[in-house]
Design an enzyme around this catalytic site. Structure first.
Site, PDB file in Angstrom:
ATOM      1  N   ASP A  81     116.494  27.624  61.356  1.00 15.61           N
ATOM      2  CA  ASP A  81     117.232  28.806  60.932  1.00 15.61           C
ATOM      3  C   ASP A  81     116.312  29.588  59.992  1.00 15.61           C
ATOM      4  O   ASP A  81     115.280  29.078  59.554  1.00 15.61           O
ATOM      5  CB  ASP A  81     118.509  28.363  60.216  1.00 15.61           C
ATOM      6  CG  ASP A  81     119.294  29.520  59.648  1.00 15.61           C
ATOM      7  OD1 ASP A  81     119.518  30.509  60.369  1.00 15.61           O
ATOM      8  OD2 ASP A  81     119.666  29.455  58.455  1.00 15.61           O
TER       9      ASP A  81
ATOM     10  N   ASP B  20     117.412  32.550  57.178  1.00 14.40           N
ATOM     11  CA  ASP B  20     117.967  32.752  55.830  1.00 14.40           C
ATOM     12  C   ASP B  20     118.581  31.466  55.295  1.00 14.40           C
ATOM     13  O   ASP B  20     119.386  30.818  55.969  1.00 14.40           O
ATOM     14  CB  ASP B  20     119.044  33.841  55.872  1.00 14.40           C
ATOM     15  CG  ASP B  20     118.497  35.187  56.320  1.00 14.40           C
ATOM     16  OD1 ASP B  20     117.655  35.740  55.615  1.00 14.40           O
ATOM     17  OD2 ASP B  20     118.909  35.663  57.392  1.00 14.40           O
TER      18      ASP B  20
ATOM     19  N   ASP C 105     121.040  25.503  57.192  1.00 13.07           N
ATOM     20  CA  ASP C 105     121.699  25.326  55.895  1.00 13.07           C
ATOM     21  C   ASP C 105     123.203  25.551  55.926  1.00 13.07           C
ATOM     22  O   ASP C 105     123.860  25.400  54.894  1.00 13.07           O
ATOM     23  CB  ASP C 105     121.084  26.290  54.868  1.00 13.07           C
ATOM     24  CG  ASP C 105     121.435  27.743  55.150  1.00 13.07           C
ATOM     25  OD1 ASP C 105     121.945  28.424  54.242  1.00 13.07           O
ATOM     26  OD2 ASP C 105     121.186  28.211  56.273  1.00 13.07           O
TER      27      ASP C 105
END
Length: 210
Positions: free
Chosen positions: A7, A9, A164
């Site tokens: 991922d 961000d 995240d």
């Protein structure tokens, strides 16, 4: 492990300040009060349209269409004002380069994603980069992972998705690949109850796992 999918961000880069500043400039344009960085971070993860919809609750679909275009225009000016790679990211990606292939799959639009990765000189580590507008459906749909598995000539059992948020965890589950959640991202409380295969507090820990 042949393929690691990251991922963007909250995993590779800390972009919270620039996203929040862009959202708040958009809110100022329409006469609304600014939001805190914590609130904006809670809105991130499902693509730019969902971000704008959440920030501009009550707006009509046509108004959201215009607001999304305006937000992207604002955000492109702010992409790299404060956005940086998290500590250990460069070292981890450099070490992984000799062990497996790496790619990026994010729900951020592809153009902005590439601009950030190129601006921070991280693009060199990835054989493929896909954004939220690269496919007909975004994460947690597995379509992006499936494309990367084909491109990377890897089986699901040979791939790992690192992220995240719960969106990343669900994407890995839907694609039937292993998941790794980072605890240094902006909203670790969102994933504490999730049964991820691995967890790391620094991306350099991933090298030992691989």
């Amino acid at each position: 492990m042949k393929l690691v999918i990251f991922d963007l961000d909250g995993t590779l880069v800390d972009s919270g300040e620039d996203i929040t500043a862009s959202v708040n400039e958009l809110l100022a344009d329409v006469g609304r009060d600014p939001l805190s960085i914590a609130r904006v971070r809670d809105y991130v993860g499902n693509g730019v349209r969902k971000l704008v919809e959440r920030a501009l609750a009550g707006f009509s679909p046509s108004e959201i269409d215009l607001a999304v275009s305006r937000y992207r225009e604002i955000y492109r000016r702010r992409l790299l004002e404060h956005t940086v790679a998290y500590p250990g990211v460069v070292e981890a990606l450099r070490a992984l380069r000799s062990r497996c292939r790496s790619a990026v799959l994010t729900n951020k639009p592809l153009r902005e994603s590439r601009m950030i990765l190129e601006g921070l000189e991280l693009d060199q580590f990835f054989f493929s980069i896909y954004g939220g507008d690269s496919f007909a459906r975004m994460k947690p749909d597995p379509i992006g992972v499936e494309r990367l598995l084909a491109e990377g000539e890897a089986k699901p059992t040979e791939a790992l998705l690192v992220g995240d948020t719960e969106v990343d965890f669900e994407t890995a589950r839907n694609a039937r690949i292993a998941s790794c959640l980072v605890s240094y991202g902006p909203t670790p409380y969102r994933t504490r109850s999730l049964d991820a295969d691995y967890r790391v507090s620094d991306l350099r820990e991933l090298v030992a796992l691989i």
